[in-house]
Motif scaffolding. Sequence first.
Motif, PDB file in Angstrom:
ATOM      1  N   HIS A   1       5.079   2.170   1.340  1.00  0.00           N
ATOM      2  CA  HIS A   1       4.706   1.603   2.835  1.00  0.00           C
ATOM      3  C   HIS A   1       4.391   0.087   2.476  1.00  0.00           C
ATOM      4  CE1 HIS A   1       3.800   5.819   4.811  1.00  0.00           C
ATOM      5  NE2 HIS A   1       4.784   5.631   4.176  1.00  0.00           N
TER       6      HIS A   1
ATOM      7  N   ARG B   1      12.576  -5.906   7.945  1.00  0.00           N
ATOM      8  CA  ARG B   1      11.452  -6.847   7.915  1.00  0.00           C
ATOM      9  C   ARG B   1      11.626  -7.738   9.139  1.00  0.00           C
ATOM     10  NH1 ARG B   1      10.922  -7.812   1.350  1.00  0.00           N
ATOM     11  NH2 ARG B   1       9.909  -5.784   0.916  1.00  0.00           N
TER      12      ARG B   1
ATOM     13  N   LYS C   1       1.747  -8.230  14.122  1.00  0.00           N
ATOM     14  CA  LYS C   1       3.569  -7.957  14.237  1.00  0.00           C
ATOM     15  C   LYS C   1       3.661  -6.738  15.098  1.00  0.00           C
ATOM     16  CE  LYS C   1       3.854 -10.040   9.711  1.00  0.00           C
ATOM     17  NZ  LYS C   1       4.366  -9.776   8.242  1.00  0.00           N
TER      18      LYS C   1
ATOM     19  N   ILE D   1       7.066  -3.335   3.584  1.00  0.00           N
ATOM     20  CA  ILE D   1       6.943  -4.703   4.469  1.00  0.00           C
ATOM     21  C   ILE D   1       6.540  -5.941   3.823  1.00  0.00           C
ATOM     22  CG2 ILE D   1       5.694  -3.333   6.390  1.00  0.00           C
ATOM     23  CD1 ILE D   1       2.985  -4.659   5.298  1.00  0.00           C
TER      24      ILE D   1
ATOM     25  N   ARG E   1       2.969  -1.867  11.605  1.00  0.00           N
ATOM     26  CA  ARG E   1       3.986  -0.819  11.269  1.00  0.00           C
ATOM     27  C   ARG E   1       3.421   0.077  10.439  1.00  0.00           C
ATOM     28  NH1 ARG E   1       8.105  -5.340   9.555  1.00  0.00           N
ATOM     29  NH2 ARG E   1       6.325  -6.303   8.888  1.00  0.00           N
TER      30      ARG E   1
ATOM     31  N   SER F   1      -1.785  -0.562   5.291  1.00  0.00           N
ATOM     32  CA  SER F   1      -1.980  -2.117   5.218  1.00  0.00           C
ATOM     33  C   SER F   1      -3.479  -2.408   5.397  1.00  0.00           C
ATOM     34  CB  SER F   1      -1.328  -2.968   6.256  1.00  0.00           C
ATOM     35  OG  SER F   1      -1.690  -2.475   7.736  1.00  0.00           O
TER      36      SER F   1
ATOM     37  N   SER G   1       4.486  -6.429   0.988  1.00  0.00           N
ATOM     38  CA  SER G   1       3.104  -6.654   0.672  1.00  0.00           C
ATOM     39  C   SER G   1       2.999  -6.670  -0.683  1.00  0.00           C
ATOM     40  CB  SER G   1       1.845  -5.863   1.435  1.00  0.00           C
ATOM     41  OG  SER G   1       1.542  -6.464   2.538  1.00  0.00           O
TER      42      SER G   1
ATOM     43  N   THR H   1       7.679   1.838  13.880  1.00  0.00           N
ATOM     44  CA  THR H   1       6.537   1.924  13.104  1.00  0.00           C
ATOM     45  C   THR H   1       6.757   3.134  12.059  1.00  0.00           C
ATOM     46  OG1 THR H   1       5.287   1.381  15.036  1.00  0.00           O
ATOM     47  CG2 THR H   1       4.226   2.848  13.383  1.00  0.00           C
TER      48      THR H   1
ATOM     49  N   ASP I   1      -0.890  -4.654   9.461  1.00  0.00           N
ATOM     50  CA  ASP I   1       0.294  -4.841   9.909  1.00  0.00           C
ATOM     51  C   ASP I   1       0.396  -3.227  10.862  1.00  0.00           C
ATOM     52  OD1 ASP I   1       3.451  -4.157  10.209  1.00  0.00           O
ATOM     53  OD2 ASP I   1       3.560  -5.834   8.761  1.00  0.00           O
TER      54      ASP I   1
END
Length: 298
Positions: free
Chosen positions: A195, A274, A66, A199, A41, A46, A201, A282, A39
């Motif tokens: 983090h 999101r 993304k 997002i 961001r 990630s 996850s 970011t 990702d």
Amino acid sequence: MEQNTAKPGINWYPGHMTKAKRAMLEDIKLIDLVIEIVDARIPVSSRNPDIDQMAAGKARLIILNKADLADEARNAEWVGYFTEKGAHVLKTDSRNKANMKAVSAVIADACKEKKERDRRRGIINRPVRAMVAGIPNVGKSTFINSFAGRSCAKTGNKPGVTKGKQWIRLNKDVELLDTPGILWPKLDDAAVGTHLAFIGSINDNIIDMTELAGELALFLSQKYPQALAKRYGEINARDKESVLEGIAKSRGCLMKGGELDYNKAAAVLMEDFRSGKLGRITIESADEYEDKGEKVCD
């Protein structure tokens, strides 16, 4: 509110992921190229550090997915960061199929040495075998479907939608091996856990979303105050509670009796971040990781 949202010790490692990791170790022997979806961001948080060890010696392509939701200046920094560490890098929005044309060119470049070895051995027309890997909810299945030009992989907005591997023949030049999203067993770094939770996850059901939104509010007030002001009006951002208070007032988040509903304000903020309604943001900047020895390729 307390400072930590996703605390060290969060354990979210479904059984199918343990099985998938074992299978990935076997399958990678057949692979020429590992395509890792991250990702844009949170490009470091990630990434699954296990993939570097498992993919040692393989060609690498990192997709900053993304990227349309991420700060464009930060995107450029991250492309340079991963390129310097030996990976091929491409920023993209996998929902836009027009972006996929660039992927084929990068794959060809990443695997040109493999093609040359095949030619010297008299092997011609063998397709590049690429493994697509990534942690949950970074858009891996959407990438595969867009790249293939058809619906080959299951997609969803929940972590862990892909639960089994499948080979996908794209054309005469490339075969893709899809793999389930893999997340490391234990989140020892609180910042990484936070983090990832930002997002989506990590399953929202195991997170205190009001605490999480408070952490995001604090970050935005420090790094992207203009995004908050544009979306919710001027907010007294002295701390995370005051940011959520401002959002609650701006969006009319009230409980019975007219008391401010901080939980609802938190949900509004998380959804707006999101979905990109706050603008391009970011969370992680490349210069924060330059001196940390972040490993990508051997």
